[in-house]
Scaffold this motif. Structure first.
Motif, PDB file in Angstrom:
ATOM      1  N   PHE A 197      -2.766  -7.704  14.925  1.00  0.00           N
ATOM      2  CA  PHE A 197      -3.015  -6.337  15.096  1.00  0.00           C
ATOM      3  C   PHE A 197      -3.093  -5.565  13.931  1.00  0.00           C
ATOM      4  O   PHE A 197      -2.304  -5.687  13.181  1.00  0.00           O
ATOM      5  CB  PHE A 197      -1.525  -6.186  16.004  1.00  0.00           C
ATOM      6  CG  PHE A 197      -1.305  -4.763  15.980  1.00  0.00           C
ATOM      7  CD1 PHE A 197      -1.505  -3.872  17.307  1.00  0.00           C
ATOM      8  CD2 PHE A 197      -0.382  -3.722  14.937  1.00  0.00           C
ATOM      9  CE1 PHE A 197      -1.062  -2.636  17.426  1.00  0.00           C
ATOM     10  CE2 PHE A 197      -0.111  -2.478  15.135  1.00  0.00           C
ATOM     11  CZ  PHE A 197      -0.377  -1.870  16.348  1.00  0.00           C
ATOM     12  N   LEU A 238      -3.467  -1.846  12.445  1.00  0.00           N
ATOM     13  CA  LEU A 238      -3.532  -0.536  12.569  1.00  0.00           C
ATOM     14  C   LEU A 238      -3.289   0.133  11.086  1.00  0.00           C
ATOM     15  O   LEU A 238      -4.250   1.040  10.720  1.00  0.00           O
ATOM     16  CB  LEU A 238      -2.071   0.123  13.088  1.00  0.00           C
ATOM     17  CG  LEU A 238      -1.705   1.493  13.255  1.00  0.00           C
ATOM     18  CD1 LEU A 238      -2.762   2.176  14.261  1.00  0.00           C
ATOM     19  CD2 LEU A 238      -0.221   1.774  13.772  1.00  0.00           C
ATOM     20  N   THR A 239      -2.778  -0.504  10.067  1.00  0.00           N
ATOM     21  CA  THR A 239      -2.526   0.166   8.779  1.00  0.00           C
ATOM     22  C   THR A 239      -3.807   0.026   8.019  1.00  0.00           C
ATOM     23  O   THR A 239      -4.676  -1.051   8.197  1.00  0.00           O
ATOM     24  CB  THR A 239      -1.482  -0.666   8.041  1.00  0.00           C
ATOM     25  OG1 THR A 239      -0.054  -0.855   8.934  1.00  0.00           O
ATOM     26  CG2 THR A 239      -1.023  -0.346   6.470  1.00  0.00           C
ATOM     27  N   GLY A 257      -0.280   4.302   6.458  1.00  0.00           N
ATOM     28  CA  GLY A 257       0.636   3.440   6.884  1.00  0.00           C
ATOM     29  C   GLY A 257       1.529   4.319   7.804  1.00  0.00           C
ATOM     30  O   GLY A 257       1.531   4.221   8.852  1.00  0.00           O
ATOM     31  N   SER A 258       2.318   4.793   7.262  1.00  0.00           N
ATOM     32  CA  SER A 258       3.566   5.763   8.093  1.00  0.00           C
ATOM     33  C   SER A 258       2.541   6.654   9.032  1.00  0.00           C
ATOM     34  O   SER A 258       2.768   6.973  10.373  1.00  0.00           O
ATOM     35  CB  SER A 258       4.768   6.319   7.274  1.00  0.00           C
ATOM     36  OG  SER A 258       5.439   5.438   6.673  1.00  0.00           O
ATOM     37  N   TYR A 261      -3.026  -5.241   5.253  1.00  0.00           N
ATOM     38  CA  TYR A 261      -1.680  -6.020   5.411  1.00  0.00           C
ATOM     39  C   TYR A 261      -1.603  -6.482   6.981  1.00  0.00           C
ATOM     40  O   TYR A 261      -0.682  -6.088   7.695  1.00  0.00           O
ATOM     41  CB  TYR A 261      -0.311  -4.801   5.353  1.00  0.00           C
ATOM     42  CG  TYR A 261      -0.258  -4.477   4.030  1.00  0.00           C
ATOM     43  CD1 TYR A 261      -0.789  -5.039   2.933  1.00  0.00           C
ATOM     44  CD2 TYR A 261       0.142  -3.242   3.900  1.00  0.00           C
ATOM     45  CE1 TYR A 261      -0.408  -4.369   1.537  1.00  0.00           C
ATOM     46  CE2 TYR A 261       0.304  -2.228   2.659  1.00  0.00           C
ATOM     47  CZ  TYR A 261      -0.122  -3.322   1.505  1.00  0.00           C
ATOM     48  OH  TYR A 261       0.178  -2.650   0.231  1.00  0.00           O
ATOM     49  N   THR A 316      -0.886  -9.028   9.582  1.00  0.00           N
ATOM     50  CA  THR A 316       0.008 -10.316   9.679  1.00  0.00           C
ATOM     51  C   THR A 316      -1.285 -11.114  10.640  1.00  0.00           C
ATOM     52  O   THR A 316      -1.422 -10.518  11.499  1.00  0.00           O
ATOM     53  CB  THR A 316       1.116 -10.226  10.375  1.00  0.00           C
ATOM     54  OG1 THR A 316       1.950  -9.153   9.375  1.00  0.00           O
ATOM     55  CG2 THR A 316       2.013 -11.295  10.271  1.00  0.00           C
ATOM     56  N   LYS A 319       3.226 -12.218  -1.575  1.00  0.00           N
ATOM     57  CA  LYS A 319       4.313 -11.501  -1.299  1.00  0.00           C
ATOM     58  C   LYS A 319       5.651 -11.865  -1.752  1.00  0.00           C
ATOM     59  O   LYS A 319       5.892 -13.040  -2.161  1.00  0.00           O
ATOM     60  CB  LYS A 319       4.470 -11.478   0.221  1.00  0.00           C
ATOM     61  CG  LYS A 319       3.067 -11.012   0.945  1.00  0.00           C
ATOM     62  CD  LYS A 319       3.491 -10.735   2.512  1.00  0.00           C
ATOM     63  CE  LYS A 319       3.561 -12.199   3.087  1.00  0.00           C
ATOM     64  NZ  LYS A 319       2.723 -12.937   3.142  1.00  0.00           N
ATOM     65  N   ILE A 363      11.342  -7.377   4.282  1.00  0.00           N
ATOM     66  CA  ILE A 363      10.096  -6.634   4.912  1.00  0.00           C
ATOM     67  C   ILE A 363      10.674  -5.973   6.105  1.00  0.00           C
ATOM     68  O   ILE A 363      10.178  -5.150   6.688  1.00  0.00           O
ATOM     69  CB  ILE A 363       9.009  -7.574   5.037  1.00  0.00           C
ATOM     70  CG1 ILE A 363       7.790  -6.835   5.551  1.00  0.00           C
ATOM     71  CG2 ILE A 363       9.641  -8.700   5.946  1.00  0.00           C
ATOM     72  CD1 ILE A 363       7.154  -5.721   4.772  1.00  0.00           C
ATOM     73  N   PHE A 417       8.019  -3.260   7.777  1.00  0.00           N
ATOM     74  CA  PHE A 417       6.937  -3.326   8.561  1.00  0.00           C
ATOM     75  C   PHE A 417       7.363  -3.059  10.050  1.00  0.00           C
ATOM     76  O   PHE A 417       8.560  -2.702  10.443  1.00  0.00           O
ATOM     77  CB  PHE A 417       6.158  -4.326   8.527  1.00  0.00           C
ATOM     78  CG  PHE A 417       6.775  -5.737   8.818  1.00  0.00           C
ATOM     79  CD1 PHE A 417       8.050  -5.926   9.335  1.00  0.00           C
ATOM     80  CD2 PHE A 417       6.074  -7.035   8.642  1.00  0.00           C
ATOM     81  CE1 PHE A 417       8.734  -6.888   9.693  1.00  0.00           C
ATOM     82  CE2 PHE A 417       6.587  -8.257   8.863  1.00  0.00           C
ATOM     83  CZ  PHE A 417       7.842  -8.097   9.488  1.00  0.00           C
ATOM     84  N   GLU A 418       6.248  -2.696  10.898  1.00  0.00           N
ATOM     85  CA  GLU A 418       6.316  -2.264  12.235  1.00  0.00           C
ATOM     86  C   GLU A 418       7.342  -0.800  12.259  1.00  0.00           C
ATOM     87  O   GLU A 418       7.835  -0.455  13.273  1.00  0.00           O
ATOM     88  CB  GLU A 418       7.379  -3.063  13.374  1.00  0.00           C
ATOM     89  CG  GLU A 418       6.655  -4.465  13.119  1.00  0.00           C
ATOM     90  CD  GLU A 418       6.551  -5.206  14.424  1.00  0.00           C
ATOM     91  OE1 GLU A 418       6.928  -4.543  15.469  1.00  0.00           O
ATOM     92  OE2 GLU A 418       6.481  -6.459  14.416  1.00  0.00           O
ATOM     93  N   THR A 457       8.415   2.059   9.016  1.00  0.00           N
ATOM     94  CA  THR A 457       9.672   1.732   8.122  1.00  0.00           C
ATOM     95  C   THR A 457      10.831   2.621   8.811  1.00  0.00           C
ATOM     96  O   THR A 457      10.863   3.243   9.748  1.00  0.00           O
ATOM     97  CB  THR A 457       9.426   2.828   6.924  1.00  0.00           C
ATOM     98  OG1 THR A 457       9.378   4.110   6.936  1.00  0.00           O
ATOM     99  CG2 THR A 457       8.021   2.236   6.031  1.00  0.00           C
ATOM    100  N   GLU A 517      12.660   4.668   7.681  1.00  0.00           N
ATOM    101  CA  GLU A 517      12.609   6.218   7.520  1.00  0.00           C
ATOM    102  C   GLU A 517      11.976   6.671   8.906  1.00  0.00           C
ATOM    103  O   GLU A 517      12.309   7.784   9.421  1.00  0.00           O
ATOM    104  CB  GLU A 517      11.866   6.822   6.503  1.00  0.00           C
ATOM    105  CG  GLU A 517      12.603   6.556   4.988  1.00  0.00           C
ATOM    106  CD  GLU A 517      12.820   5.112   4.578  1.00  0.00           C
ATOM    107  OE1 GLU A 517      11.800   4.353   5.069  1.00  0.00           O
ATOM    108  OE2 GLU A 517      13.631   4.607   3.666  1.00  0.00           O
TER     109      GLU A 517
END
Ligand SMILES: Cc1cc2nc3c(=O)[nH]c(=O)nc-3n(C[C@H](O)[C@H](O)[C@H](O)COP(=O)(O)OP(=O)(O)OC[C@H]3O[C@@H](n4cnc5c(N)ncnc54)[C@H](O)[C@@H]3O)c2cc1C
Length: 397
Positions: free
Chosen positions: A125, A127-128, A133-134, A158, A160, A204, A373, A377-378, A380, A382
């Motif tokens: 997948f 997206l980033t 990112g966020s 990034y 996976t 990593k 991590i 990931f998925e 943050t 925050e």
């Protein structure tokens, strides 16, 4: 609101079989995998053969039909033994197969979902990007119409499973002016498509068995059958997949916490200092008690959220707005608390191991690096707090 459920006999059986599989097949290879930083192809192939690539996918699409609860059992049990194997399954299942199950056409389910659920295809997948990112809605990869299809250009970061996947769900901007709502589309991009290639693979701090790759798209031409979920609906596709991912990440954290706490308990009973096992000292006992509290609480949160997703079914058009919003908030809570509690529990478990916990190659040292991590990931933590706070402002507690 339902606050109780029971595991079905099939889900209980899954737990037992995954637990023994992970001990027998995965545990022996983890230390070497961590050291060599190689994708664990042989054990991933064994997980395919066990049906683990399609645990929550209904049987009609080639899966085991054990729902999100079954899927969380899988990730909890794998997570007890190794976080990398869990992350490989998570990227494939939550972020790869979920969008296909929820938004795929009958033909897409036949062509991409069924082989993925049966373990014949690995998914990823994407997206980033380097600049987003966020703020994922600000992505820069473009999708420009050509004939009845599309041309994609951009750089993704990034990813996976990125260097290993047969198919990647790629988000691209079909109309940058519209932003996330209407301007982003999800595409199914197969490895081997002209112009689509793997770039840099990251080294990593942890999760050494996972592939984390840059993906490059240069004039990638795709037919209309590669659009997943409709033009302009890619952000919704991505966020729905992430709701599943965040709960399953909580399950993986739960597994990691239990392994760390069990190791600390065992160690404390055997480590003698000042003439007594260190487990006799209240300072150590209280650490263990704090671990147990977090484990107990997270277990409820994970499985209640997963059971809720199972009750909602897999037709987004049938979901009520309240259910959708509750699902998103639950997923944010589970991801955020799960990852932070896992970090705390693993940190304290390492402390109980004393200097040994800091020695490279011990399971607790690896767990400490692997767990970090999950707060990033998925989405943050925050951003999870932003999601929760936004829902609080709109709907209250
Ligand atoms: C090992 C690994 C695997 C990954 N796998 C995938 C994958 O499979 N697919 C994929 O698409 N992505 C993947 N990612 C990317 C991951 O989801 C992002 O790294 C993450 O969402 C954060 O984005 P960023 O790194 O750009 O950080 P940034 O968004 O730049 O954030 C930097 C910091 O600023 C904070 N911040 C940003 N905005 C706000 C705000 N509004 N309020 C408060 N704080 C804020 C963040 O919380 C963070 O602490 C992976 C990353 C890693 C490291």
């Amino acid at each position: 609101m339902a606050i109780e459920f029971t595991f079905s006999p099939e889900q209980e059986a899954l737990r037992q079989s995954v637990r023994s599989f992970a001990q027998k097949e995965i545990a022996p290879v983890v230390a070497e995998m961590d050291e060599t930083e190689r994708f664990p192809r042989a054990t991933v192939d064994r997980m395919r053969a066990e049906g683990y690539f399609g645990v929550p996918i209904p049987e009609e699409y080639g899966g085991l039909g054990l729902g999100k609860v079954g899927y969380c059992i899988l990730l909890e049990e794998i997570g007890r033994v190794d976080a990398s194997h869990g992350a490989i399954l998570g990227a494939h299942t939550s972020l790869g197969t979920t969008p296909l199950l929820y938004y795929g056409t009958a033909e897409q389910k036949r062509r991409w979902l069924a082989p993925a659920a049966a373990g014949q295809r690995l998914l990823a997948f994407s997206l980033t990007e380097p600049g987003s990112g966020s703020d994922s809605g600000a992505l820069q990869t473009t999708a420009v119409p050509k004939g009845d299809g599309w041309v994609l250009n951009g750089t993704k970061l990034y990813v996976t499973n990125g260097a290993e996947a047969d198919t990647v769900v790629v988000m691209a901007a079909n109309d940058a002016k519209k932003g996330p709502h209407g301007g982003i589309t999800a595409f199914l991009v197969d490895q081997g498509t002209a112009g689509f290639r793997v770039g840099r693979c990251e080294k990593k701090m942890g999760l050494h068995g996972t592939s984390t790759a840059e993906l490059l798209l240069e004039q990638v031409e795709l037919g209309p059958e590669h659009v997943l979920g409709g033009v302009g609906l890619g952000f919704r596709v991505a966020m729905t997949a992430l709701d599943v991912g965040r709960v399953s990440l909580g399950a993986a954290s739960l597994g990691g916490m239990q392994a760390a706490a069990s190791a600390a308990l065992e160690f404390s009973k055997n480590r003698m200092q000042f003439g007594l096992p260190i487990s006799e000292y209240e300072a150590v006992q209280f650490k263990l008690a704090d671990m147990a509290m977090r484990i107990e609480a997270l277990r409820y949160l994970v499985y209640l959220a997963a059971a809720h997703q199972d009750r909602m079914g897999h037709d987004p058009a049938a979901w009520s707005r309240a259910d959708r919003e509750t699902k998103t908030r639950e997923a944010a809570v589970v991801k955020c608390l799960g990852s932070e509690w896992a970090a705390e529990v693993i940190d304290e478990a390492l402390q109980i191991h004393g200097g040994l916990g800091y020695i490279r190659g011990t399971p607790i040292e690896r767990a400490y690096r692997d767990a970090r991590i999950s707060e990033i990931f998925e989405g943050t933590n925050e951003i999870q707090r932003v999601v929760i706070a936004r829902d609080l402002m709109a709907r209250g507690l």
